[in-house]
Design a protein around this motif. Structure first.
Motif, PDB file in Angstrom:
ATOM      1  N   ARG A  93      -2.035   7.239   0.954  1.00 40.23           N
ATOM      2  CA  ARG A  93      -3.139   8.151   0.625  1.00 40.23           C
ATOM      3  C   ARG A  93      -2.611   9.418  -0.033  1.00 40.23           C
ATOM      4  O   ARG A  93      -3.114   9.868  -1.060  1.00 40.23           O
ATOM      5  CB  ARG A  93      -3.949   8.516   1.866  1.00 40.23           C
ATOM      6  CG  ARG A  93      -5.178   9.376   1.542  1.00 40.23           C
ATOM      7  CD  ARG A  93      -5.765  10.058   2.755  1.00 40.23           C
ATOM      8  NE  ARG A  93      -4.859  11.016   3.358  1.00 40.23           N
ATOM      9  CZ  ARG A  93      -4.608  12.243   2.858  1.00 40.23           C
ATOM     10  NH1 ARG A  93      -5.188  12.650   1.753  1.00 40.23           N
ATOM     11  NH2 ARG A  93      -3.769  13.059   3.474  1.00 40.23           N
ATOM     12  N   LYS A  94      -1.557   9.984   0.533  1.00 40.48           N
ATOM     13  CA  LYS A  94      -0.991  11.225  -0.011  1.00 40.48           C
ATOM     14  C   LYS A  94      -0.450  11.021  -1.418  1.00 40.48           C
ATOM     15  O   LYS A  94      -0.644  11.861  -2.290  1.00 40.48           O
ATOM     16  CB  LYS A  94       0.128  11.746   0.905  1.00 40.48           C
ATOM     17  CG  LYS A  94      -0.391  12.385   2.175  1.00 40.48           C
ATOM     18  CD  LYS A  94       0.756  12.895   3.021  1.00 40.48           C
ATOM     19  CE  LYS A  94       0.229  13.523   4.307  1.00 40.48           C
ATOM     20  NZ  LYS A  94       1.320  13.935   5.192  1.00 40.48           N
ATOM     21  N   LYS A  95       0.221   9.907  -1.652  1.00 32.93           N
ATOM     22  CA  LYS A  95       0.800   9.652  -2.974  1.00 32.93           C
ATOM     23  C   LYS A  95      -0.290   9.420  -4.020  1.00 32.93           C
ATOM     24  O   LYS A  95      -0.176   9.891  -5.154  1.00 32.93           O
ATOM     25  CB  LYS A  95       1.766   8.479  -2.921  1.00 32.93           C
ATOM     26  CG  LYS A  95       3.062   8.841  -2.185  1.00 32.93           C
ATOM     27  CD  LYS A  95       4.103   7.772  -2.308  1.00 32.93           C
ATOM     28  CE  LYS A  95       5.384   8.167  -1.656  1.00 32.93           C
ATOM     29  NZ  LYS A  95       6.171   9.139  -2.433  1.00 32.93           N
ATOM     30  N   ILE A  96      -1.346   8.709  -3.646  1.00 32.26           N
ATOM     31  CA  ILE A  96      -2.442   8.475  -4.590  1.00 32.26           C
ATOM     32  C   ILE A  96      -3.175   9.788  -4.862  1.00 32.26           C
ATOM     33  O   ILE A  96      -3.502  10.098  -6.019  1.00 32.26           O
ATOM     34  CB  ILE A  96      -3.415   7.391  -4.056  1.00 32.26           C
ATOM     35  CG1 ILE A  96      -2.702   6.056  -3.879  1.00 32.26           C
ATOM     36  CG2 ILE A  96      -4.627   7.257  -4.972  1.00 32.26           C
ATOM     37  CD1 ILE A  96      -2.087   5.469  -5.119  1.00 32.26           C
ATOM     38  N   ALA A  97      -3.433  10.570  -3.829  1.00 31.23           N
ATOM     39  CA  ALA A  97      -4.099  11.867  -4.010  1.00 31.23           C
ATOM     40  C   ALA A  97      -3.267  12.763  -4.931  1.00 31.23           C
ATOM     41  O   ALA A  97      -3.803  13.419  -5.826  1.00 31.23           O
ATOM     42  CB  ALA A  97      -4.325  12.546  -2.654  1.00 31.23           C
ATOM     43  N   ALA A  98      -1.949  12.774  -4.739  1.00 35.56           N
ATOM     44  CA  ALA A  98      -1.066  13.585  -5.581  1.00 35.56           C
ATOM     45  C   ALA A  98      -1.115  13.102  -7.034  1.00 35.56           C
ATOM     46  O   ALA A  98      -1.103  13.909  -7.966  1.00 35.56           O
ATOM     47  CB  ALA A  98       0.357  13.545  -5.046  1.00 35.56           C
ATOM     48  N   ALA A  99      -1.187  11.784  -7.236  1.00 34.93           N
ATOM     49  CA  ALA A  99      -1.226  11.238  -8.594  1.00 34.93           C
ATOM     50  C   ALA A  99      -2.493  11.683  -9.319  1.00 34.93           C
ATOM     51  O   ALA A  99      -2.471  11.937 -10.528  1.00 34.93           O
ATOM     52  CB  ALA A  99      -1.157   9.714  -8.543  1.00 34.93           C
TER      53      ALA A  99
END
Length: 102
Positions: A93-99
């Motif tokens: 979730r964090k990596k997708i949100a950051a992307a």
């Protein structure tokens, strides 16, 4: 005209039938989309593309799947860095949100 906030964000998952890494990532993405917290992903639309249905996709991604791409506002795609199969749902979730912030 739609404002940026009301337009759904889109991800494309390049996959193929029988790919256990692809299936695992798809499950984690759906779980990540349902999590609440900072930068929720409830509005993200995931499109799964079977690379065996398109010779160009198969040539480009046959040795790379699962490949995740963010759909940009002009309709083009930006390939995202590979997510480790070991990542937990919260890290996904964090990596997708950051992307999507880029």
């Amino acid at each position: 005209m739609l404002s940026k906030a009301s337009k759904p964000r889109k991800l494309v998952l390049y996959s193929k039938p029988g790919c256990c890494l692809c299936d695992g990532l798809k499950e984690k993405l759906h779980a990540a989309f349902s999590l609440s917290g900072p930068d929720p992903l409830h509005d993200v639309v995931l499109q799964v593309r079977d690379i065996t249905s398109n010779p160009e996709w198969e040539k480009a991604y046959q040795y790379e799947i699962p490949v995740l791409a963010k759909v940009l506002s002009d309709g083009s795609e930006e390939i995202l860095p590979r997510l480790s199969p070991r990542l937990g749902v919260e890290l996904v979730r964090k990596k997708i949100a950051a992307a999507f912030k880029q």
